[in-house]
Motif scaffolding. Structure first.
Motif, short mmCIF file in Angstrom:
data_model
loop_
_atom_site.label_atom_id
_atom_site.label_comp_id
_atom_site.label_asym_id
_atom_site.label_seq_id
_atom_site.Cartn_x
_atom_site.Cartn_y
_atom_site.Cartn_z
N ALA B 334 0.67 -1.10 -0.24
CA ALA B 334 0.09 0.34 -0.06
C ALA B 334 0.69 0.84 0.22
CB ALA B 334 -0.98 0.45 1.13
N TRP B 335 2.06 1.02 0.26
CA TRP B 335 2.79 2.12 0.32
C TRP B 335 3.24 2.43 -1.60
CZ3 TRP B 335 4.04 5.00 4.32
CH2 TRP B 335 5.83 5.84 4.07
N HIS B 336 2.65 4.05 -1.68
CA HIS B 336 2.95 4.30 -2.38
C HIS B 336 4.17 6.14 -2.63
CE1 HIS B 336 -1.01 6.65 -2.05
NE2 HIS B 336 -1.86 5.00 -2.28
N PRO B 337 5.18 6.32 -2.19
CA PRO B 337 6.04 6.92 -1.73
C PRO B 337 5.74 8.56 -3.50
CG PRO B 337 7.44 5.73 -2.42
CD PRO B 337 6.01 5.67 -2.81
N GLY B 338 5.82 8.09 -4.16
CA GLY B 338 5.14 9.00 -5.51
C GLY B 338 6.82 9.14 -5.93
N GLY B 339 7.29 9.97 -7.08
CA GLY B 339 8.62 10.19 -7.39
C GLY B 339 9.06 8.74 -8.01
N GLY B 340 8.42 7.74 -8.84
CA GLY B 340 9.05 6.58 -9.67
C GLY B 340 10.18 5.51 -8.64
N TYR B 341 9.59 5.93 -7.31
CA TYR B 341 10.71 4.13 -6.17
C TYR B 341 10.21 3.71 -6.74
CZ TYR B 341 12.74 8.60 -4.63
OH TYR B 341 13.42 9.24 -4.73
N VAL B 342 10.89 1.92 -7.13
CA VAL B 342 10.05 0.73 -6.38
C VAL B 342 11.08 0.07 -5.70
CG1 VAL B 342 8.76 0.86 -8.59
CG2 VAL B 342 11.27 0.24 -9.08
N TYR B 343 10.38 -0.97 -5.32
CA TYR B 343 11.23 -1.69 -4.21
C TYR B 343 10.83 -3.53 -4.53
CZ TYR B 343 12.44 -4.43 -0.14
OH TYR B 343 12.59 -5.34 0.32
N PHE B 344 11.55 -4.15 -4.89
CA PHE B 344 11.55 -5.67 -4.46
C PHE B 344 13.05 -6.04 -3.66
CE2 PHE B 344 11.12 -9.65 -5.58
CZ PHE B 344 9.51 -10.29 -5.25
N PRO B 345 12.59 -6.70 -2.52
CA PRO B 345 13.51 -7.32 -1.80
C PRO B 345 14.73 -7.68 -2.88
CG PRO B 345 11.43 -8.51 -1.36
CD PRO B 345 10.89 -7.26 -2.17
N SER B 346 15.94 -7.33 -2.10
CA SER B 346 17.58 -8.53 -3.47
C SER B 346 17.31 -9.43 -2.50
CB SER B 346 17.90 -7.79 -2.98
OG SER B 346 18.42 -8.12 -0.89
N THR B 347 17.02 -11.16 -3.14
CA THR B 347 17.79 -12.27 -2.46
C THR B 347 18.60 -12.48 -1.57
OG1 THR B 347 18.52 -12.73 -5.08
CG2 THR B 347 18.91 -14.51 -3.76
N LYS B 348 19.49 -11.64 -0.89
CA LYS B 348 19.87 -11.41 0.37
C LYS B 348 19.00 -11.01 0.87
CE LYS B 348 24.64 -10.70 -1.89
NZ LYS B 348 25.89 -10.29 -2.32
N GLU B 349 18.31 -9.59 1.24
CA GLU B 349 17.34 -9.57 1.81
C GLU B 349 16.46 -10.27 2.47
OE1 GLU B 349 16.19 -5.84 -0.58
OE2 GLU B 349 15.46 -5.50 1.62
N LEU B 350 16.38 -11.23 1.28
CA LEU B 350 14.77 -12.59 1.33
C LEU B 350 15.73 -14.06 2.33
CD1 LEU B 350 13.23 -13.01 -1.72
CD2 LEU B 350 12.57 -12.34 0.38
N LEU B 351 17.00 -14.39 1.91
CA LEU B 351 18.68 -15.27 1.92
C LEU B 351 18.12 -14.73 4.32
CD1 LEU B 351 20.13 -16.28 0.12
CD2 LEU B 351 19.23 -17.35 1.13
N LEU B 352 18.28 -13.10 4.74
CA LEU B 352 18.68 -13.26 5.27
C LEU B 352 17.31 -13.25 6.63
CD1 LEU B 352 20.53 -10.29 7.48
CD2 LEU B 352 18.76 -10.66 7.97
N SER B 353 16.39 -12.63 5.93
CA SER B 353 14.64 -12.92 6.29
C SER B 353 15.17 -14.30 7.23
CB SER B 353 13.37 -12.29 6.02
OG SER B 353 14.06 -11.04 5.61
N ILE B 354 15.00 -15.52 5.78
CA ILE B 354 14.78 -16.75 5.86
C ILE B 354 15.69 -17.31 6.91
CG2 ILE B 354 15.25 -19.33 4.64
CD1 ILE B 354 14.00 -17.65 1.46
N GLY B 355 16.50 -17.25 6.60
CA GLY B 355 18.24 -17.61 7.97
C GLY B 355 17.43 -16.97 9.44
N PHE B 356 16.58 -15.98 9.60
CA PHE B 356 16.17 -15.62 11.10
C PHE B 356 15.28 -16.77 11.33
CE2 PHE B 356 17.31 -11.03 11.67
CZ PHE B 356 18.39 -11.86 11.64
N ILE B 357 14.30 -17.16 10.41
CA ILE B 357 12.79 -18.56 10.68
C ILE B 357 13.96 -19.36 11.17
CG2 ILE B 357 11.81 -19.71 9.62
CD1 ILE B 357 11.39 -16.95 7.29
N ALA B 358 15.17 -19.43 10.71
CA ALA B 358 16.27 -21.18 10.45
C ALA B 358 16.77 -20.64 11.78
CB ALA B 358 17.29 -21.09 9.58
#
Lengths: 323, 380
Positions: B334-358
């Motif tokens: 739901a986040w729309h900051p304007g200014g044409g910004y986009v975000y999709f998590p990087s592999t490393k961001e996801l790996l760290l999050s998975i690591g924390f679950i581990a």
């Protein structure tokens, strides 16, 4: 325990919560008498970007690299290295101004708006964002900052920027040339970007004087002759010229989000110039009202805690009792 | 009370455990890279999206998943339903992992982490900041969780005098253990208020934001208790606890009914409900979120379905996903900051999050075999 007791305890907590709330609802913060700011008149801006260059010089910030090379003036968005920019917009659609035959176009200057009731100041957990009680300048203290970037979230204009590419990055934003080691305003000088503006598109002054000047300009018609100030509102240097466009009857920053100390005039709808439509009530006033309703003087939490501790003590004394 | 629990008599080092350790190793490397080269080196965060999965998943959703200990403390010690006592320790253990990792994630994501202590200096505190409330409250609750879980440790290592001291003050600890999560879980919702128009109107409700966050957090708390208990029962072939869990399912029904009335009432009053059917990403995500909240309500409304272990599990999982998606939607989709910004998590961001679950899974698996956490099996 009896259900009745639980309801009694919960009811007490709710009662305290509501009574604490009525005392602390908060309106927009008032503007300080001596608040300083800038007036940007988009009808005068010729897009020379002298302001951008001067800003980089004062803040000792490197030019933006495009495809690894240093360009003449390629900053496209505000960033941790670009605290002010000039953008060109299609005045009719708000899109990129690449095809001028499609309509009017307008330049737009962006930087921190120095909100009267600044969101970044309200949300910062460690008082790293501060608003000077006299000048109203919103400054940032990197020595206090924990880098949570809540200021970035809360700024309606996307102004504070964090240096993601550095191991020990910090938040950067325009501090109206009054940051530590620069202090141009404290020394009676004006901001770098207003000082170098050749057309008077951007002038420095007190918010009160700038607002009065903006209101005078709104009376003008396209083609009228007008004597515009250069650099600052009280400058002896002025130049007389014809008004280039009919002003939109709107001073951006007079009321938006509780008002800003940087005011904007334009010949095209200002929302087409990269500025958002904002309600008059500041987001900070909303957020603080909700928060202080719940936590005013910590009365409600203390009341609820007392109830919880009472119940926990009753229910743990002498082992468990199943219902 | 202590004789209600027992250690699980299994080997700690198993094949799944080794696999989890491998994931934890990868996480350690990413952490090193983050601290040496900065946030930009490992994340896709940018000037428009200052908070990514590390904040939204690891902290905001993560602590939502860690509310089991809180939910059970409310039921057992405040509402005095002692029959749920056997479920308390495993729930507290999961909460302890969730909260300490949530706090650690917040630290990892802090751009100027070496100054984090400023949050605890009274002269630096800004009491208008929702973030300050969350930071102080999460820290305090993590300490409370350590104390609440301490009896498991003290039982194992026979420290009767410490145990006695803890028992004497337990009612204060328990009171705080209910109040503190209620405070910061609601504040997680309040954090969005200051962002104003940058949050889509489907998720930006100014005055009810804290209440939505609170109700969904409690519902998630009971769901995670059902989820964990069912997994442990199935995984270690232990007797079913469905007879206990169905009662929790009933509480969830009340919470969900309240949630739907408030959430849709708010959208109708603000005239924003139409956005849900716009057919765009945000509208569709809202519909998916609503469906995930509706599924457990439909299942748990029937006393018969409530008594089925499998149905309870489906309801709990659906509700956990609903709560997680509600938070992910509100903070990212739901986040729309304007200014044409986009975000999709990087592999490393996801790996760290998975690591924390581990880390949570490996830690849980090891500790239930090391300390008396799980309820004692009657016939053992």
């Amino acid at each position: 325990m009896k259900r009745r007791d639980f309801l009694k305890a919960a009811g007490t907590g709710a009662l305290i919560a509501t009574s604490a709330g009525t005392a602390s609802a908060r309106d927009n913060l008032p503007v300080s008498e001596e608040a300083v700011g800038m007036l940007y008149d988009a009808t005068l801006c010729i897009g020379c970007r002298a302001c951008v260059v001067k800003c980089k010089e004062i803040n000792e910030m490197p030019p933006e690299l495009v495809e690894g090379a240093e360009q003449w003036d390629m900053a496209e968005e505000l960033s941790a290295d670009t605290l002010t920019i000039i953008q060109a917009y299609n005045g009719a659609t708000g899109g990129n101004a690449a095809r001028l035959e499609d309509g009017t176009f307008s330049f737009s200057k962006r930087q921190c708006m120095h909100c009267v009731d600044a969101g970044c100041v309200s949300v910062c957990p460690v008082k790293a964002m501060k608003k000077d009680p006299k000048t109203g300048i919103v400054s940032h203290d990197p020595d206090a900052c924990i880098g949570c970037r809540y200021c970035v979230m809360a700024c309606p204009y996307n102004v504070p920027k964090y240096e993601y590419d550095e191991a020990f990055g910090q938040i950067q934003k325009c501090q109206l040339c009054n940051q530590k080691g620069v202090e141009r305003i404290d020394q009676g000088q004006i901001t770098g970007c207003t000082e170098v503006c050749p057309t008077g598109a951007n002038i420095f002054g007190t918010r009160k004087e700038l607002l009065a000047e903006a209101k005078r300009r709104l009376q003008l018609k396209k083609g009228d002759t007008y004597r515009y100030q250069l650099s600052s509102i009280d400058s002896p240097h002025t130049y007389e010229t014809q008004v280039k466009a009919d002003y939109q009857q709107h001073i951006f920053g007079e009321k938006e989000g509780g008002g800003t100390q940087v005011l904007v005039l334009a010949g095209t709808p200002i929302t087409n110039l990269g500025l958002p439509e904002l309600p008059e009530r500041s987001y900070a006033a909303n957020s603080e009202t909700v928060q202080h309703t719940l936590y005013g003087g910590m009365i409600a939490p203390a009341g609820i805690l007392a109830g919880l501790i009472y119940l926990a003590r009753r229910n743990t004394k002498g082992g468990d009792h199943d219902e | 009370m202590s004789n209600q629990y027992q250690r699980l008599d299994h080997k700690i080092v198993t094949l799944p455990f080794v696999f989890l350790c491998l994931l934890i190793g990868i996480t350690a490397l990413i952490l090193v890279e983050r601290f040496v080269f900065g946030l930009g080196a490992v994340t896709n965060l940018n000037d428009g999206y200052p908070w990514g999965v590390w904040v939204v998943y690891d902290v905001i959703i993560g602590t939502g998943f860690a509310t089991g200990g809180w939910a059970l403390a409310m039921v057992v010690y405040i509402a005095n339903k002692g029959k749920y006592h056997p479920l308390v320790r495993p729930a507290l253990l999961a909460s302890l992992f969730g909260y300490s990792l949530g706090a650690f994630s917040a630290f990892v994501d802090m751009g100027r982490y070496w100054q984090a202590y400023n949050m605890f200096l009274p002269w630096q505190m800004n009491f208008n900041s929702v973030m300050l409330e969350v930071g102080l409250c999460v820290t305090a609750y993590t300490i409370i969780l350590v104390l609440e879980f301490a009896p498991a440790f003290l039982d194992r290592f026979k420290a009767p005098r410490l145990k006695e001291l803890l028992d004497r003050w337990l009612f204060v600890i328990l009171g705080l253990g209910v109040l503190l999560p209620a405070m910061h879980q609601s504040s997680l919702g309040s954090m969005l208020i200051a962002a104003g128009h940058k949050v889509d109107p489907l998720w930006q409700s100014v005055s009810l934001q804290p209440l939505f966050a609170l109700i969904t957090a409690i519902a998630m708390g009971f769901s995670i208790v059902i989820f964990e208990a069912s997994l442990v029962t199935a995984g270690y072939r232990r007797p079913s606890e469905t007879h206990l869990l169905k009662g929790l399912g009933k509480i969830i029904v009340y919470l969900l009914v309240g949630y739907f009335v408030l959430r849709f009432g708010d959208l109708l009053l603000r005239g924003e409900l139409g956005r849900a059917f716009a057919g765009d990403l945000r509208g569709n995500m809202f519909l998916i979120e609503t469906l995930l909240f509706l599924t457990p309500l439909v299942i748990l409304l029937s006393p018969k379905r409530r008594s089925s272990g499998a149905q309870l599990m489906i309801a709990a999982v659906s509700l956990l996903l609903a709560g997680a998606l509600f938070r992910a939607n509100a903070f990212m989709i739901a986040w729309h900051p304007g200014g044409g910004y986009v975000y999709f998590p990087s592999t490393k961001e996801l790996l760290l999050s998975i690591g924390f679950i581990a880390i949570e899974l490996a830690g849980y698996l090891a500790i239930v075999k090391w300390l008396p956490v799980l309820p004692k099996v009657e016939h053992a």
